[in-house]
Enzyme design. Structure first.
Site, PDB file in Angstrom:
ATOM      1  N   ASP A 198     120.051  77.858 -42.469  1.00 60.24           N
ATOM      2  CA  ASP A 198     118.906  78.552 -43.077  1.00 60.24           C
ATOM      3  C   ASP A 198     119.203  79.099 -44.473  1.00 60.24           C
ATOM      4  O   ASP A 198     118.646  80.127 -44.881  1.00 60.24           O
ATOM      5  CB  ASP A 198     118.421  79.706 -42.171  1.00 60.24           C
ATOM      6  N   LYS A 210     118.253  75.100 -47.734  1.00 58.52           N
ATOM      7  CA  LYS A 210     118.540  73.692 -48.055  1.00 58.52           C
ATOM      8  C   LYS A 210     117.239  72.928 -48.335  1.00 58.52           C
ATOM      9  O   LYS A 210     117.164  72.139 -49.274  1.00 58.52           O
ATOM     10  CB  LYS A 210     119.270  73.014 -46.878  1.00 58.52           C
ATOM     11  N   GLY A 248     115.268  73.579 -39.136  1.00 61.92           N
ATOM     12  CA  GLY A 248     113.946  73.984 -39.611  1.00 61.92           C
ATOM     13  C   GLY A 248     114.062  74.192 -41.098  1.00 61.92           C
ATOM     14  O   GLY A 248     114.687  75.151 -41.543  1.00 61.92           O
ATOM     15  N   HIS A 249     113.548  73.244 -41.871  1.00 59.15           N
ATOM     16  CA  HIS A 249     113.677  73.311 -43.331  1.00 59.15           C
ATOM     17  C   HIS A 249     112.299  73.584 -43.930  1.00 59.15           C
ATOM     18  O   HIS A 249     111.365  72.819 -43.725  1.00 59.15           O
ATOM     19  CB  HIS A 249     114.252  71.997 -43.872  1.00 59.15           C
ATOM     20  N   GLN A 293     121.824  72.608 -40.538  1.00 61.92           N
ATOM     21  CA  GLN A 293     122.718  73.694 -40.094  1.00 61.92           C
ATOM     22  C   GLN A 293     123.663  74.098 -41.249  1.00 61.92           C
ATOM     23  O   GLN A 293     123.258  73.998 -42.388  1.00 61.92           O
ATOM     24  CB  GLN A 293     123.500  73.290 -38.832  1.00 61.92           C
TER      25      GLN A 293
HETATM   26  P1  GDP Z   1     117.063  75.742 -44.456  1.00 56.27           P
HETATM   27  O1  GDP Z   1     117.131  75.570 -42.994  1.00 56.27           O
HETATM   28  O2  GDP Z   1     118.422  75.857 -45.085  1.00 56.27           O
HETATM   29  O3  GDP Z   1     116.225  74.706 -45.144  1.00 56.27           O
HETATM   30  O4  GDP Z   1     116.367  77.151 -44.703  1.00 56.27           O
HETATM   31  P2  GDP Z   1     115.018  77.678 -43.969  1.00 56.27           P
HETATM   32  O5  GDP Z   1     113.864  76.955 -44.539  1.00 56.27           O
HETATM   33  O6  GDP Z   1     115.191  77.684 -42.499  1.00 56.27           O
HETATM   34  O7  GDP Z   1     115.049  79.196 -44.390  1.00 56.27           O
HETATM   35  C1  GDP Z   1     115.013  79.589 -45.727  1.00 56.27           C
HETATM   36  C2  GDP Z   1     113.734  80.436 -45.950  1.00 56.27           C
HETATM   37  O8  GDP Z   1     113.822  81.083 -47.201  1.00 56.27           O
HETATM   38  C3  GDP Z   1     112.463  79.592 -46.033  1.00 56.27           C
HETATM   39  O9  GDP Z   1     111.398  80.348 -45.517  1.00 56.27           O
HETATM   40  C4  GDP Z   1     112.279  79.362 -47.529  1.00 56.27           C
HETATM   41  O10 GDP Z   1     110.924  79.154 -47.901  1.00 56.27           O
HETATM   42  C5  GDP Z   1     112.784  80.655 -48.086  1.00 56.27           C
HETATM   43  N1  GDP Z   1     113.434  80.567 -49.398  1.00 56.27           N
HETATM   44  C6  GDP Z   1     114.209  79.574 -49.922  1.00 56.27           C
HETATM   45  N2  GDP Z   1     114.701  79.932 -51.123  1.00 56.27           N
HETATM   46  C7  GDP Z   1     114.230  81.184 -51.368  1.00 56.27           C
HETATM   47  C8  GDP Z   1     114.426  82.118 -52.435  1.00 56.27           C
HETATM   48  O11 GDP Z   1     115.134  81.886 -53.405  1.00 56.27           O
HETATM   49  N3  GDP Z   1     113.800  83.333 -52.311  1.00 56.27           N
HETATM   50  C9  GDP Z   1     113.008  83.643 -51.244  1.00 56.27           C
HETATM   51  N4  GDP Z   1     112.438  84.840 -51.217  1.00 56.27           N
HETATM   52  N5  GDP Z   1     112.821  82.789 -50.225  1.00 56.27           N
HETATM   53  C10 GDP Z   1     113.431  81.590 -50.279  1.00 56.27           C
HETATM   54  P1  IMO Z   2     118.878  74.623 -40.280  1.00 54.47           P
HETATM   55  O1  IMO Z   2     119.062  73.145 -40.559  1.00 54.47           O
HETATM   56  C1  IMO Z   2     120.265  78.169 -38.153  1.00 54.47           C
HETATM   57  C2  IMO Z   2     122.173  77.504 -34.277  1.00 54.47           C
HETATM   58  C3  IMO Z   2     121.454  78.062 -33.062  1.00 54.47           C
HETATM   59  C4  IMO Z   2     122.671  78.361 -32.186  1.00 54.47           C
HETATM   60  C5  IMO Z   2     123.618  77.222 -32.477  1.00 54.47           C
HETATM   61  C6  IMO Z   2     123.550  76.069 -31.472  1.00 54.47           C
HETATM   62  O2  IMO Z   2     117.472  75.064 -40.302  1.00 54.47           O
HETATM   63  O3  IMO Z   2     119.795  75.445 -41.109  1.00 54.47           O
HETATM   64  P2  IMO Z   2     121.756  74.137 -31.037  1.00 54.47           P
HETATM   65  O4  IMO Z   2     120.299  74.204 -30.680  1.00 54.47           O
HETATM   66  O5  IMO Z   2     122.036  73.408 -32.312  1.00 54.47           O
HETATM   67  O6  IMO Z   2     122.621  73.641 -29.927  1.00 54.47           O
HETATM   68  O7  IMO Z   2     122.192  75.682 -31.274  1.00 54.47           O
HETATM   69  O8  IMO Z   2     123.251  76.726 -33.752  1.00 54.47           O
HETATM   70  N1  IMO Z   2     121.358  76.616 -35.124  1.00 54.47           N
HETATM   71  C7  IMO Z   2     120.848  76.968 -36.299  1.00 54.47           C
HETATM   72  N2  IMO Z   2     120.854  78.158 -36.942  1.00 54.47           N
HETATM   73  N3  IMO Z   2     119.694  77.082 -38.731  1.00 54.47           N
HETATM   74  C8  IMO Z   2     119.709  75.882 -38.113  1.00 54.47           C
HETATM   75  O9  IMO Z   2     119.291  74.755 -38.717  1.00 54.47           O
HETATM   76  C9  IMO Z   2     120.261  75.791 -36.826  1.00 54.47           C
HETATM   77  N4  IMO Z   2     120.410  74.788 -35.932  1.00 54.47           N
HETATM   78  C10 IMO Z   2     121.093  75.297 -34.898  1.00 54.47           C
HETATM   79  O10 IMO Z   2     120.733  79.205 -33.408  1.00 54.47           O
HETATM   80  O11 IMO Z   2     123.291  79.548 -32.626  1.00 54.47           O
HETATM   81 MG    MG Z   3     116.368  76.467 -41.265  1.00 57.61          MG
END
Ligand code: GDP
Ligand code: IMO
Ligand code: MG
Length: 437
Positions: free
Chosen positions: A16, A19, A43-44, A226
């Site tokens: 999270d 990416k 979850g991106h 991840q």
């Molecule tokens: P990922 O799994 O690495 O793609 O990250 P996620 O999408 O799960 O979580 C990142 C969250 O932060 C998302 O809701 C993005 O829209 C948000 N986000 C990404 N970059 C920024 C930033 O620079 N500032 C803020 N406030 N939010 C951001």
């Molecule tokens: P993105 O790509 C954050 C975590 C789960 C748990 C562990 C194992 O959005 O960064 P799993 O379901 O993979 O067997 O769970 O890994 N986890 C993540 N945490 N972002 C993710 O993906 C994750 N995918 C798995 O919360 O701790």
């Molecule tokens: Mg994510």
């Protein structure tokens, strides 16, 4: 061979990191974006204007018209979820015809999800805190050589035959270990029929597509899911995911040679979050952690769970830089730190009487470590409109420099908001060449 430009983008914390945002931004110049591991545990989130997209299997390049998106052989794919994801995207006017699925990717089936849930329940307080998507059991079946691969979707009868062969064993395991009543073959087959028929035509030899892309000098991005600390080998085992999340997995997870990838960009938040169980040295369960969660909207994209929050940890960032061979950093969510009176960064760990720069091998040793913080002055300004480093207050610039010094890798990109436009490319960044096409 023409001069191809390729880059791997990986998470350098516990997932999270943002990416999806960074990949979507760089995908404007990508001919191909390939996912190489994980499944719908990812979850991106991609934001542009009023549009918010939450992607689970589909690479973040899908929003860039014309970019070919590949689901690599290292992935595990839930056909039902993937079809829902594609349908949602299409309803919102996104062309998904550019998606191809490696025939060698493995399918996540209903019994994998049931096993994931049942095993977590059985573990009780020792649970991993998985996303409940069946990721671990699907990868386990792959290793046990009893998985169903995406190539079986090409012919529905072949898929049915494979499922018929494996279901009695899966049902026995579910029943014996967890008292689960199991699945009826005919019912299960019919549940999957529409998804299999829809996805079958998308199955391809994606490694061959990549090889041709390299030969034609295409720009290729490899999208990690991840993060380094969730890596099956190098993460905080057993509180990890079931795949290799580091940059090297881009090669095995798509079928290209490691020498074909020269740029490795690590995405880091300006602080740290984690979802699920497991050690987290800089976690702040007090006011600062709450402030980070509120300001950063730190709730899981896949499960909606509140993310655990804490300060930037240079020990894990350095470790991630080492195990990934990072040669550039993207620092996201700097805007979230606005309003913090002071900002902490863990620069080393104190473990019993020793101070160390290195991340321990065992989580039992990690539990004995406490972070040694360096404190930086905060800033009050809203920085979400900054588009160059000069637009940032001095304290924010100083913090970015401190990250660069502590991790010993150049910061190429700084993100100051979720939107595509809220992005700063740093002077001398290797990404400038990429963005010039
Ligand atoms: P990922 O799994 O690495 O793609 O990250 P996620 O999408 O799960 O979580 C990142 C969250 O932060 C998302 O809701 C993005 O829209 C948000 N986000 C990404 N970059 C920024 C930033 O620079 N500032 C803020 N406030 N939010 C951001
Ligand atoms: P993105 O790509 C954050 C975590 C789960 C748990 C562990 C194992 O959005 O960064 P799993 O379901 O993979 O067997 O769970 O890994 N986890 C993540 N945490 N972002 C993710 O993906 C994750 N995918 C798995 O919360 O701790
Ligand atoms: Mg994510």
């Amino acid at each position: 061979m023409l001069n191809s430009n390729s880059m791997v983008i990986v998470g350098a914390q516990w997932g999270d990191e943002g990416k999806g945002k960074v990949i979507d931004y760089l995908a404007s110049e990508a001919d191909i974006v390939a996912r190489f591991q994980g499944g719908d545990n990812a979850g991106h989130t991609v934001v542009y204007g009023a549009n918010i997209f939450k992607l689970h299997h589909v690479p973040s390049g899908i929003l860039n018209p014309g970019t070919l998106c590949l689901l690599g052989n290292g992935m595990v794919i839930n056909p039902l979820v993937l079809v829902r994801e594609l349908t949602d995207l299409e309803k919102r006017g996104i062309d998904t015809s550019n998606l191809r699925i490696s025939g060698k990717a493995h399918l996540i089936m209903a019994y994998h999800q049931a096993l994931d849930e049942a095993s977590e329940k059985m573990l009780g307080v020792n649970k991993i805190g998985t996303t409940g998507r069946g990721i671990g059991p699907a990868y386990a079946d792959k290793a046990l050589r009893r998985g169903i691969r995406a190539v079986e979707m090409v012919d529905f009868d072949r898929f049915k035959e494979q499922l018929a062969g494996i279901l009695p064993l899966q049902n026995k395991i579910l029943h014996a270990l967890y008292g689960h009543e199991g699945y009826d073959l005919d019912e299960l087959v019919e549940t999957y029929r529409p998804a299999i028929e829809r996805l079958g035509p998308l199955v391809a030899d994606t490694a061959l597509i990549l090889d041709e892309g390299f030969k034609e000098g295409k720009n290729i991005l490899f999208e990690g899911a991840q993060g380094a600390l969730l890596d099956l080998d190098h993460g905080t085992y057993p509180f990890v995911t079931s795949s290799s999340t580091v940059a090297a997995a881009a090669a095995t997870g798509t079928g290209v040679g490691p020498g074909q990838i020269s740029k490795v960009l690590g995405v880091l938040k300006a602080y740290t979050t984690r979802v699920g169980s497991g050690p987290f040295p800089t976690e702040d369960s007090g006011e600062a952690g709450n402030q980070l969660r509120d300001h950063g909207h730190e709730y899981g994209t896949t499960t909606g769970r509140p993310r655990r929050c804490g300060w930037f940890d240079a020990v894990i960032a350095r470790y991630a830089a080492r195990i990934n061979g990072l040669n550039g950093l993207a620092v996201t969510k700097l805007d979230v730190l606005s309003g913090m009176e002071v900002i902490n960064m863990a620069v080393s760990y104190k473990c019993l009487d020793d101070e160390t720069d290195n991340f321990p091998v065992s989580i039992d040793d990690l539990k004995l470590c406490s972070p040694v913080y360096e404190t930086f002055p905060g800033w009050d300004e809203d920085i979400s409109r900054a588009r160059s480093l000069e637009d940032l207050p001095l304290a924010a610039r100083r913090f970015i420099e401190a990250i660069e010094e502590a991790v010993r890798v150049k910061v190429d990109l700084v993100s100051v908001g979720p939107d595509r436009s809220q992005t700063i490319i740093c002077p001398g960044s290797k990404l400038s060449a990429w963005l010039q096409g």
